[in-house]
Design an enzyme around this catalytic site. Structure first.
Site, PDB file in Angstrom:
ATOM      1  N   GLY A  16      -1.446 -46.754 102.323  1.00 26.50           N
ATOM      2  CA  GLY A  16      -2.642 -45.963 102.229  1.00 26.50           C
ATOM      3  C   GLY A  16      -2.675 -44.654 103.147  1.00 26.50           C
ATOM      4  CB  ALA A  27       6.023 -31.487 112.673  1.00 28.94           C
ATOM      5  NE  ARG A  77      -1.663 -50.410  98.537  1.00 34.02           N
ATOM      6  CZ  ARG A  77      -1.275 -50.082  99.910  1.00 34.02           C
ATOM      7  NH1 ARG A  77      -0.128 -50.250 100.261  1.00 34.02           N
ATOM      8  NH2 ARG A  77      -2.605 -49.952 100.439  1.00 34.02           N
ATOM      9  CG  ASP A 108       3.464 -53.705 107.623  1.00 42.52           C
ATOM     10  OD1 ASP A 108       2.502 -53.026 106.970  1.00 42.52           O
ATOM     11  OD2 ASP A 108       3.128 -54.991 107.517  1.00 42.52           O
ATOM     12  N   GLY A 109       4.516 -52.016 105.240  1.00 39.61           N
ATOM     13  CA  GLY A 109       5.140 -51.997 104.022  1.00 39.61           C
ATOM     14  C   GLY A 109       6.020 -50.948 103.702  1.00 39.61           C
ATOM     15  CB  THR A 131      -1.188 -47.443 108.924  1.00 40.82           C
ATOM     16  OG1 THR A 131      -2.275 -48.535 108.831  1.00 40.82           O
ATOM     17  CG2 THR A 131      -0.383 -48.064 110.161  1.00 40.82           C
ATOM     18  CG  ASP A 133      -5.622 -51.327 109.030  1.00 44.03           C
ATOM     19  OD1 ASP A 133      -6.708 -50.725 108.989  1.00 44.03           O
ATOM     20  OD2 ASP A 133      -5.127 -51.870 108.174  1.00 44.03           O
ATOM     21  CG  ASP A 135      -1.415 -52.981 110.717  1.00 43.90           C
ATOM     22  OD1 ASP A 135      -1.037 -51.512 110.884  1.00 43.90           O
ATOM     23  OD2 ASP A 135      -1.798 -53.406 109.809  1.00 43.90           O
ATOM     24  NE  ARG A 160     -26.435 -48.328 119.365  1.00 46.38           N
ATOM     25  CZ  ARG A 160     -26.382 -49.861 119.958  1.00 46.38           C
ATOM     26  NH1 ARG A 160     -27.978 -50.190 120.005  1.00 46.38           N
ATOM     27  NH2 ARG A 160     -25.488 -50.461 119.979  1.00 46.38           N
ATOM     28  NE  ARG A 177      -3.893 -55.905 104.602  1.00 42.61           N
ATOM     29  CZ  ARG A 177      -2.997 -55.083 103.654  1.00 42.61           C
ATOM     30  NH1 ARG A 177      -3.224 -54.734 102.389  1.00 42.61           N
ATOM     31  NH2 ARG A 177      -1.825 -54.562 104.375  1.00 42.61           N
ATOM     32  CB  VAL A 256     -16.434 -42.894 104.662  1.00 42.22           C
ATOM     33  CG1 VAL A 256     -16.644 -44.086 105.926  1.00 42.22           C
ATOM     34  CG2 VAL A 256     -16.842 -41.623 105.352  1.00 42.22           C
ATOM     35  NE  ARG A 258      -7.850 -46.557 103.045  1.00 45.22           N
ATOM     36  CZ  ARG A 258      -6.327 -47.049 103.228  1.00 45.22           C
ATOM     37  NH1 ARG A 258      -5.392 -46.230 103.766  1.00 45.22           N
ATOM     38  NH2 ARG A 258      -6.014 -48.346 103.284  1.00 45.22           N
TER      39      ARG A 258
END
Length: 324
Positions: A16, A27, A77, A108-109, A131, A133, A135, A160, A177, A256, A258
């Site tokens: 992603g 860089a 992918r 991680d993938g 990523t 996430d 994670d 709100r 996820r 949105v 991402r």
């Protein structure tokens, strides 16, 4: 680095997209340029690695793109790379283009793919965690996480406003996820009444206790991670069971989170890790991920990176404190 065996670095983004990837590319190109090393961008991740979809990366061009979200190299992918034949074809492509090292920005993938690739390819690989996430073990923050949280907060604050205008219950689903980091950070910082994440089994109990005493004269805001085992629809149905008169809405923020310009933190993180990746290669290191722990550069072997990053104890205690 005249004696360095590395003369040509290939770099790609995979999985992603996440804000800050372009800053990392800048860089990498800038650091390599000062060492007299050529850099080629590999388009569409592992697919481009197999097909030889390469473009030159010039630091002066990338300098103008550090504020841009997404990735200029595209990402995709690759089912072909999961097969040995696909990895063999990628190896042939690297050799044909005289690429001496690879830097991959992804999750991680991506690193699992590099770990499998290392079984047949002996050139050095360095990973940069990209990523939203957050994670991945081996780094406090991943590229894109801070930007995604800021985007989520901005949208939750707007929700709100309308929730309070109508005294509604709003369930806001954010990305994550397998990880509740975005939900915890955006939920706490936007003053959510309840936060549901995959790592906690108590958060739903706290929600039900709160909703029992819900005063329909107030707004009630629930932030749910998309990976939570309960899910936004089930949460909504349970609330309706307890109070059929509740005026309830579900909003999914989706992709949105991402997009958009990377935050200052993500731009700086991309630059730090891009420089660190090239320097690590020149030091003879390989098959490691560059990350930041306690604001210090830290390198983690790929085999340790693939472990799922769990929400830490401090955040879990905050979730419990503010969830009750």
């Amino acid at each position: 680095m005249k004696n360095s065996p590395i003369k040509h670095i290939g770099v790609f983004t995979s999985g992603g997209d996440s804000p800050g990837m372009n800053a990392a590319l800048y860089a990498i190109a800038k650091t390599a340029e000062t060492k007299g090393i050529k850099v080629s961008g590999i388009r569409k991740g592992y697919e481009g690695l197999i097909d030889g979809d390469f473009i030159p990366l010039e630091a002066h061009e990338l300098q103008k793109l550090t504020q841009k979200g997404g990735t200029i190299l595209k990402t995709a992918r690759s089912k072909r790379f999961m097969e040995l034949e696909g990895r063999k074809k990628a190896l042939q492509t690297l050799k044909a283009n005289s690429i001496d090292a690879l830097v991959a920005v992804g999750g991680d993938g991506t690193f699992k793919g590099l770990l499998a690739f290392s079984e047949i390819c002996d050139i050095p690989f360095i990973g940069i965690p990209g990523t939203i996430d957050n994670d991945i073990s081996g780094t406090d923050y991943t590229l894109g996480f801070d930007s995604a949280v800021n985007t989520a907060i901005e949208n939750i604050d707007k929700i709100r406003d309308t929730a309070e205008s109508h005294n509604r219950v709003f369930i806001v689903e954010v990305m994550g996820r397998d990880s509740g980091y975005i939900a915890i950070h955006s939920g706490l910082m936007s003053g959510a009444d309840a936060i549901l994440i995959p790592e906690s089994g108590k958060d739903f109990i706290y929600l039900l206790d709160k909703i029992k005493n819900y005063n329909s004269e107030d707004a009630f805001l629930i932030v749910v991670s998309e990976g939570d085992e309960i899910g936004a629809e089930l949460v909504a149905s349970k609330i309706k069971e307890m109070n059929k008169e509740v005026d309830l809405r579900i909003t999914r923020l989706g992709h949105v989170q991402r997009g958009g310009n990377p935050s200052a933190l993500d731009r700086m993180l991309g630059i730090r890790l891009g420089v660190a990746a090239v320097n690590a290669l020149l030091q003879g290191r390989k098959n490691i991920m560059a990350g930041v722990l306690n604001n210090q550069l830290h390198f983690t072997p790929f085999e340790d990176v693939v472990k799922q990053h769990q929400v830490n104890e401090e955040l879990m205690k905050l979730l419990e404190l503010f969830g009750k």
